[in-house]
Scaffold this active site. Structure first.
Site, PDB file in Angstrom:
ATOM      1  N   SER A 141       0.854  -1.256  -0.096  1.00 37.53           N
ATOM      2  CA  SER A 141      -0.148  -0.052   0.050  1.00 37.53           C
ATOM      3  C   SER A 141       0.742   1.340   0.078  1.00 37.53           C
ATOM      4  O   SER A 141       0.338   2.415   0.348  1.00 37.53           O
ATOM      5  CB  SER A 141      -0.856   0.008   1.243  1.00 37.53           C
TER       6      SER A 141
ATOM      7  N   SER B 161     -15.592  26.321 -26.950  1.00 37.81           N
ATOM      8  CA  SER B 161     -15.632  25.118 -27.673  1.00 37.81           C
ATOM      9  C   SER B 161     -14.668  25.220 -28.541  1.00 37.81           C
ATOM     10  O   SER B 161     -14.238  26.066 -29.281  1.00 37.81           O
ATOM     11  CB  SER B 161     -17.047  25.094 -28.256  1.00 37.81           C
TER      12      SER B 161
ATOM     13  N   GLU C 137     -20.426  22.147 -14.244  1.00 40.67           N
ATOM     14  CA  GLU C 137     -20.434  20.545 -14.768  1.00 40.67           C
ATOM     15  C   GLU C 137     -19.459  19.538 -14.224  1.00 40.67           C
ATOM     16  O   GLU C 137     -19.742  18.466 -13.899  1.00 40.67           O
ATOM     17  CB  GLU C 137     -20.009  20.695 -16.315  1.00 40.67           C
TER      18      GLU C 137
ATOM     19  N   LYS D 150      -8.316   3.476   2.019  1.00 42.72           N
ATOM     20  CA  LYS D 150      -7.494   4.512   2.067  1.00 42.72           C
ATOM     21  C   LYS D 150      -7.755   5.408   0.614  1.00 42.72           C
ATOM     22  O   LYS D 150      -8.073   6.377   0.513  1.00 42.72           O
ATOM     23  CB  LYS D 150      -6.241   4.451   2.392  1.00 42.72           C
TER      24      LYS D 150
HETATM   25  N1  ARG Z   1      -1.041  -1.226   4.941  1.00 39.23           N
HETATM   26  C1  ARG Z   1      -1.816  -1.788   6.152  1.00 39.23           C
HETATM   27  C2  ARG Z   1      -3.250  -1.295   6.190  1.00 39.23           C
HETATM   28  O1  ARG Z   1      -3.343  -0.337   5.491  1.00 39.23           O
HETATM   29  C3  ARG Z   1      -1.124  -1.644   7.573  1.00 39.23           C
HETATM   30  C4  ARG Z   1      -1.733  -2.598   8.703  1.00 39.23           C
HETATM   31  C5  ARG Z   1      -1.253  -4.172   8.227  1.00 39.23           C
HETATM   32  N2  ARG Z   1      -1.562  -5.052   9.209  1.00 39.23           N
HETATM   33  C6  ARG Z   1      -1.338  -6.285   8.941  1.00 39.23           C
HETATM   34  N3  ARG Z   1      -1.552  -6.844   9.991  1.00 39.23           N
HETATM   35  N4  ARG Z   1      -0.781  -6.695   7.706  1.00 39.23           N
HETATM   36  O2  ARG Z   1      -4.155  -1.985   6.363  1.00 39.23           O
END
Ligand code: ARG
Length: 498
Positions: A30, A287, A300, A335
């Site tokens: 992530s 345009s 818009e 997120k």
């Molecule tokens: N990148 C993970 C998240 O956003 C962090 C938590 C990871 N926890 C775990 N037990 N693997 O949720």
């Protein structure tokens, strides 16, 4: 036994010596999107480590080394966030990236940072801190927008426009009243964000992976150091709770719906058919083919962005539905949608006040419409009612008059007393005054009505409301920025932009 931990390997390697599959690494990571949580991760770690030292779980000198390291990381990232991120593409997430960097920088003491902590409580804390900050930012932006409505309402108090139901001309209203209707919607948005901010005051840090910890930690201290009121009550709930994400997405969704509804009206009003407003060249586009066009791209796009923001609310609700307690990796999906909502709603809230201020009101067209309409028909009926006729009888008589006018291409204001009397004997010469469009607006003096007197009262009440809200926000903003003995909260000061 081998105690030489390889700081290049995964921080959770230990159980297995086998390398993880590359596709899993890519899928699992992530880092690309949670990198932006870095100031809050540093802040959370700074608080955690001070609490550990205070509770004598780690030594003072280790705490000092760790804090020093965290400050250096803050400097490194602030200097060039993209570079710092680019050099660590393979990291699993921001939490691991920071811990690894800390280990590179200060060695052994860094390995004590994660004592009595899990990424599960860590990520919940980081994210809550981020949302707390964003919540204030949105409240400030909504205040700016509300102020514009008050200014426009003051300016346009005496401008009459058609009021609609079913998008059919209904009754005349003050344009000031119209702007104040939007003020009310955005005021509710402001209140919604503010009320939900109170629920952001509880700190999950110290919940551990799910069950709490055997170390003698002081969760209240960590919570206080991070600017929370108190720790969360239940460790299982703490690491799985994402209600605050859903609440934010809902508040944001209603907010964009309000922006979108306003946009829809402005788009209609800018059309050749309505022509109530003229777009400013600085806030309209052309345009590529049709030389005569001036397009309302801003409203818009705002209307269009409502789609993704409402979609983002759906996103978190569906992610949460059916999750067993406690942390599940599904939660990592909370997120991106929120960051997307943040970026998109923020720019909409920034641009709308400027767009509104730039609009030119076509008073000529509005005045003409008010004269040539049947929006005063209710007032003709009310006139009879005030003379003692029942509303139904009055309604029927005026209905016939309107039919007569339509047939003879007249408006109510074109009729003379003989005409009126043909339809009901109770009409008198003062009917002329009673159905003047200005009278129709000015006489609607009931609380919350469109009469300029009432609208003026509302405007001054709302300025007071804005003053109170601005002061309350300032206090909250100072609390957030304030640096206490720990220096934890100063992360906000050091890194205002992330
Ligand atoms: N990148 C993970 C998240 O956003 C962090 C938590 C990871 N926890 C775990 N037990 N693997 O949720």
């Amino acid at each position: 036994m081998n105690n030489n931990i390889d700081n290049k390997a995964k921080l959770w390697a230990g159980l297995s010596k086998e390398e993880t599959n590359k596709l899993l690494d890519k899928f699992n990571s992530s880092f690309d999107f949670d990198f932006r949580l870095w100031p809050f991760d540093l802040q959370g770690s700074a608080a955690h480590v001070q609490m550990l030292a205070q509770c004598q779980i780690i030594k003072e000198e280790d705490k000092d080394r760790i804090l020093e390291g965290l400050i250096n990381i803050e400097k490194e990232i602030s200097a060039d966030p993209s570079l710092w991120k680019a050099e660590r593409q393979d990291e699993e997430d921001i939490h691991m990236a920071i811990e690894r960097r800390l280990t590179d920088l200060i060695g052994e003491p860094a390995r004590k940072l994660h004592t009595a902590r899990s990424r599960n409580d860590q990520v919940a804390t980081d994210f809550k801190l981020w949302i707390k900050k964003v919540n204030l930012e949105f409240c400030e932006l909504i205040i700016d927008l509300k102020q514009i409505f008050l200014k426009l309402a003051q300016r346009d108090l005496n401008q009459i426009i058609p009021g609609y139901t079913h998008l059919q001309q209904a009754q005349p209203i003050s344009l000031g009243h119209y702007w104040m209707a939007h003020y009310e919607r955005f005021n509710r948005d402001y209140e919604r964000f503010s009320e939900f901010r109170q629920r952001l005051n509880y700190c999950p840090l110290g919940a551990g992976a799910l069950a709490g910890t055997t170390y003698p930690i002081d969760r209240l201290l960590t919570a206080k150091l991070l600017g929370f009121t108190a720790p969360t009550n239940n460790s299982l709930d703490s690491v799985s709770d994402r209600d605050f994400v859903a609440e934010h997405q809902f508040a944001a969704s209603l907010n964009i719906i309000h922006l979108s509804q306003l946009s829809e009206e402005l788009i209609l009003w800018a059309s050749e058919e309505f022509k109530f407003i003229k777009l400013h060249p600085a806030f309209a586009t052309g345009s590529s083919m049709m030389p005569q066009k001036r397009n309302p791209d801003i409203p818009e796009l705002i209307r269009g962005k409502a789609g993704r923001i409402i979609g983002n609310l759906q996103n978190i609700l569906v992610v949460l539905k059916g999750l067993p307690l406690a942390y599940n990796k599904d939660l990592q999906e909370d997120k991106e949608a929120l960051f997307d909502t943040y970026e998109n709603l923020k720019i909409c809230l920034q641009i709308m006040p400027k767009f509104l201020e730039s609009l030119e009101i076509n008073t000529e067209k509005l005045n003409e419409i008010s004269r040539k309409s049947f929006m005063n028909a209710t007032d003709a009926a009310d006139y009879l009612v005030k003379k003692g006729i029942s509303f139904r009888e009055a309604y029927y008589a005026v209905g016939q008059i309107v039919a007569y006018c339509l047939e003879n291409k007249k408006y109510l204001t074109d009729l003379n007393l003989t005409h009126w009397k043909q339809f009901h004997e109770s009409f008198d010469s003062d009917i002329e005054e009673a159905i003047k469009i200005e009278t129709c607006v000015h006489k609607r003096e009931s609380f919350g009505g469109t009469s300029p007197t009432r609208v003026r009262e509302q405007i001054s009440k709302c300025w007071e409301q804005i003053n109170q809200q601005t002061n309350a926000l300032k206090t909250e903003r100072n609390k957030l920025n304030e640096s206490d003995d720990s220096g934890c909260r100063s992360w906000f000061k050091i890194s205002p932009n992330y």
